[in-house]
Scaffold this active site. Structure first.
Site, PDB file in Angstrom:
ATOM      1  N   ARG A  50       0.849  -1.208   0.000  1.00 50.97           N
ATOM      2  CA  ARG A  50       0.000   0.000   0.000  1.00 50.97           C
ATOM      3  C   ARG A  50       0.876   1.246   0.000  1.00 50.97           C
ATOM      4  O   ARG A  50       0.602   2.222  -0.686  1.00 50.97           O
ATOM      5  CB  ARG A  50      -0.952   0.010   1.216  1.00 50.97           C
ATOM      6  CG  ARG A  50      -1.717   1.315   1.303  1.00 50.97           C
ATOM      7  CD  ARG A  50      -2.881   1.378   2.287  1.00 50.97           C
ATOM      8  NE  ARG A  50      -2.832   0.496   3.403  1.00 50.97           N
ATOM      9  CZ  ARG A  50      -2.073   0.663   4.494  1.00 50.97           C
ATOM     10  NH1 ARG A  50      -1.305   1.731   4.608  1.00 50.97           N
ATOM     11  NH2 ARG A  50      -2.090  -0.212   5.472  1.00 50.97           N
ATOM     12  N   TYR A 103     -17.566  16.846 -14.874  1.00 54.85           N
ATOM     13  CA  TYR A 103     -17.976  15.435 -14.951  1.00 54.85           C
ATOM     14  C   TYR A 103     -18.958  15.117 -13.787  1.00 54.85           C
ATOM     15  O   TYR A 103     -18.700  15.497 -12.635  1.00 54.85           O
ATOM     16  CB  TYR A 103     -16.729  14.540 -14.884  1.00 54.85           C
ATOM     17  CG  TYR A 103     -17.041  13.092 -14.607  1.00 54.85           C
ATOM     18  CD1 TYR A 103     -17.828  12.362 -15.492  1.00 54.85           C
ATOM     19  CD2 TYR A 103     -16.582  12.462 -13.449  1.00 54.85           C
ATOM     20  CE1 TYR A 103     -18.145  11.034 -15.225  1.00 54.85           C
ATOM     21  CE2 TYR A 103     -16.888  11.136 -13.188  1.00 54.85           C
ATOM     22  CZ  TYR A 103     -17.683  10.436 -14.074  1.00 54.85           C
ATOM     23  OH  TYR A 103     -18.001   9.137 -13.810  1.00 54.85           O
ATOM     24  N   ASP A 176      -8.259  18.906 -14.259  1.00 47.88           N
ATOM     25  CA  ASP A 176      -8.575  17.528 -14.651  1.00 47.88           C
ATOM     26  C   ASP A 176      -8.302  17.454 -16.156  1.00 47.88           C
ATOM     27  O   ASP A 176      -9.034  18.025 -16.962  1.00 47.88           O
ATOM     28  CB  ASP A 176     -10.040  17.225 -14.315  1.00 47.88           C
ATOM     29  CG  ASP A 176     -10.437  15.788 -14.665  1.00 47.88           C
ATOM     30  OD1 ASP A 176      -9.798  15.191 -15.551  1.00 47.88           O
ATOM     31  OD2 ASP A 176     -11.405  15.284 -14.073  1.00 47.88           O
ATOM     32  N   LYS A 201      -9.329   6.252 -19.006  1.00 47.44           N
ATOM     33  CA  LYS A 201      -9.638   6.782 -20.339  1.00 47.44           C
ATOM     34  C   LYS A 201      -8.402   6.657 -21.248  1.00 47.44           C
ATOM     35  O   LYS A 201      -7.886   5.570 -21.430  1.00 47.44           O
ATOM     36  CB  LYS A 201     -10.128   8.222 -20.204  1.00 47.44           C
ATOM     37  CG  LYS A 201     -11.185   8.412 -19.110  1.00 47.44           C
ATOM     38  CD  LYS A 201     -12.429   7.633 -19.419  1.00 47.44           C
ATOM     39  CE  LYS A 201     -13.614   7.911 -18.548  1.00 47.44           C
ATOM     40  NZ  LYS A 201     -13.689   7.414 -17.222  1.00 47.44           N
TER      41      LYS A 201
HETATM   42  C1  LIG Z   1     -13.197  14.068 -16.775  1.00 48.26           C
HETATM   43  C2  LIG Z   1     -13.297  12.922 -15.819  1.00 48.26           C
HETATM   44  N1  LIG Z   1     -12.698  13.022 -14.623  1.00 48.26           N
HETATM   45  C3  LIG Z   1     -12.760  12.018 -13.718  1.00 48.26           C
HETATM   46  C4  LIG Z   1     -13.455  10.865 -13.981  1.00 48.26           C
HETATM   47  C5  LIG Z   1     -13.538   9.781 -12.927  1.00 48.26           C
HETATM   48  O1  LIG Z   1     -12.668   8.745 -13.228  1.00 48.26           O
HETATM   49  P1  LIG Z   1     -12.912   7.196 -12.807  1.00 48.26           P
HETATM   50  O2  LIG Z   1     -14.103   6.728 -13.574  1.00 48.26           O
HETATM   51  O3  LIG Z   1     -11.634   6.549 -13.202  1.00 48.26           O
HETATM   52  O4  LIG Z   1     -13.147   7.191 -11.338  1.00 48.26           O
HETATM   53  C6  LIG Z   1     -14.078  10.707 -15.223  1.00 48.26           C
HETATM   54  C7  LIG Z   1     -14.821   9.459 -15.541  1.00 48.26           C
HETATM   55  O5  LIG Z   1     -15.576   9.400 -16.499  1.00 48.26           O
HETATM   56  C8  LIG Z   1     -14.000  11.773 -16.159  1.00 48.26           C
HETATM   57  O6  LIG Z   1     -14.606  11.690 -17.370  1.00 48.26           O
END
Ligand SMILES: Cc1ncc(COP(=O)(O)O)c(C=O)c1O
Length: 386
Positions: A50, A103, A176, A201
């Site tokens: 961890r 998101y 992000d 992604k």
């Molecule tokens: C722009 C964006 N940030 C964060 C996330 C969250 O990521 P995760 O699904 O890996 O938890 C997503 C998921 O679709 C996203 O599109």
């Protein structure tokens, strides 16, 4: 080292130590714990996975290199990374300024967990207007959290301008960068303090691993976030770290293809009589095309468009495609398509959806790396059938 060289070599330097076999890739270390010879001297710094694991460590150094950062951290998901950052940086009573069409999962985390349970205040602001960001700053503001481009409207925020405002007020800026990947946009180079990715992604790129990444330059910020990574435990597993290390090696090639396919599809849709509007940062009709040219190195792989029809025909269109799977998520080699009003953004209140421009016939597409001709033919056939 240029991007693709870093994506292949960093973290995977061949180890000619006599105890190893000279693997040309970082091996998958599944051990939860590491033996030591001497009570007071952990072998090579590894004690418990961890806290530190060799496969995750290899990935973390590669992730850092791709965003031109000093430090990288790998988490169990994008949201696991987000939670860890909020826990590391904020306390009850603090205020955060963030993008209005963020998101949905991030909005849920902000509103339902940190606002409702821990009294952190969030202002959801149109960060594409930097002056609005400035107007919302109070003496409690600790963090500005932006997504650029946003999802699904692909609105851009001027990262350099916002980071400057934040810096002048002693506030941390986080971007992000999931939609652009480190290949097309590097927020730390534009003055941001923290970059976050859902590696689920583009970074992993094969729709087979959920993960998150955080990259920073400042050692104190790194230590605060790393402390929570270990204390709260939202770490990426060794197996997923191995998968992401493998996916990253082709990130540059994949992003070039995502962009090339998207540009051609966006140009095709833009002149189609059944299409009302196309939003793609690589088209000069994008309202912030000049900002896109300045802060991004390509338009990316996401296209949003509106059909000139109603909900039932929009449903029929997305259901009639062969190569675009009707699915949420994005950033994999395969093309995906979805109706935000009924799928990814169904939980956003209808008035908010209207305000943001998310109509019933708005469609979001994650363009994969299949042959352009096949994708164009598939779209053409489905458009002809409605
Ligand atoms: C722009 C964006 N940030 C964060 C996330 C969250 O990521 P995760 O699904 O890996 O938890 C997503 C998921 O679709 C996203 O599109």
């Amino acid at each position: 080292m240029k991007f693709s060289t870093k994506s292949i070599h960093i973290g995977e330097e061949v180890d000619f130590n006599q105890t190893t076999s000279g693997d040309v890739i970082a091996p998958l270390h599944l051990a939860t714990t590491f033996a030591r010879k001497d009570v007071q001297d952990p072998t090579r710094g590894f004690e418990y996975s961890r806290s530190l694991n060799p496969t995750r460590q290899a990935l973390e150094s590669k992730l850092a290199a791709l965003e031109n950062a000093e430090y990288g951290l790998a988490f169990s998901s994008g949201l696991g990374a987000e939670t860890s950052i909020l826990l590391a940086l904020l306390k009850s009573g603090d205020h955060v300024i963030t993008t209005d069409d963020l998101y949905g999962g991030t909005q849920r985390l902000f509103r339902k967990v940190f606002e409702e349970k821990f009294n952190i205040q969030f202002s959801f602001v149109d960060t594409s207007k930097s002056s609005l960001v400035k107007n919302h700053i109070t003496n409690k503001t600790k963090l500005i959290w932006i997504e650029s481009p946003t999802n699904p409207m692909l609105k851009l925020s001027d990262i350099q301008a916002i980071a400057k405002i934040a810096n002048q007020n002693g506030i941390i800026t986080l971007v992000d960068n999931t939609f652009m990947s480190p290949f097309f946009q590097n927020p730390l180079d534009l003055g941001a303090d923290i970059v976050l990715h859902s590696t689920s992604k583009y970074i992993n790129g094969h729709s087979d691993s959920i993960g998150g990444a955080v990259m920073v330059n400042n050692s104190e910020l790194y230590e605060r976030i790393q402390f929570i990574q270990n204390s709260a435990g939202a770490i990426l597993s060794p197996f997923d770290s191995y998968m992401v290390l493998r996916g990253i090696k082709t990130l540059g090639m994949r992003m070039r293809e995502h962009h090339r396919n998207s540009q051609q599809i966006a140009e095709y849709l833009e002149v189609h009589q059944k299409v009302k509007k196309v939003i793609y940062p690589g088209l000069n009709s994008h309202p912030q095309y000049h900002l896109a040219q300045r802060q991004m190195k390509g338009g990316g792989g996401m296209i949003t468009f509106e059909l000139d029809t109603n909900l039932s025909k929009s449903k029929k269109f997305v259901e009639n495609l062969n190569y675009f799977s009707l699915a949420e998520s994005l950033g994999g080699v395969e093309s995906l398509i979805e109706l935000p009003a009924l799928m990814t953004h169904a939980s956003v209140p209808i008035e908010d959806r209207r305000k943001l421009g998310i109509t019933d016939s708005l469609i979001r597409m994650s363009v994969g790396v299949e042959s352009t001709e096949d994708l164009l033919n598939d779209l053409d056939k489905a458009l002809n059938r409605i």
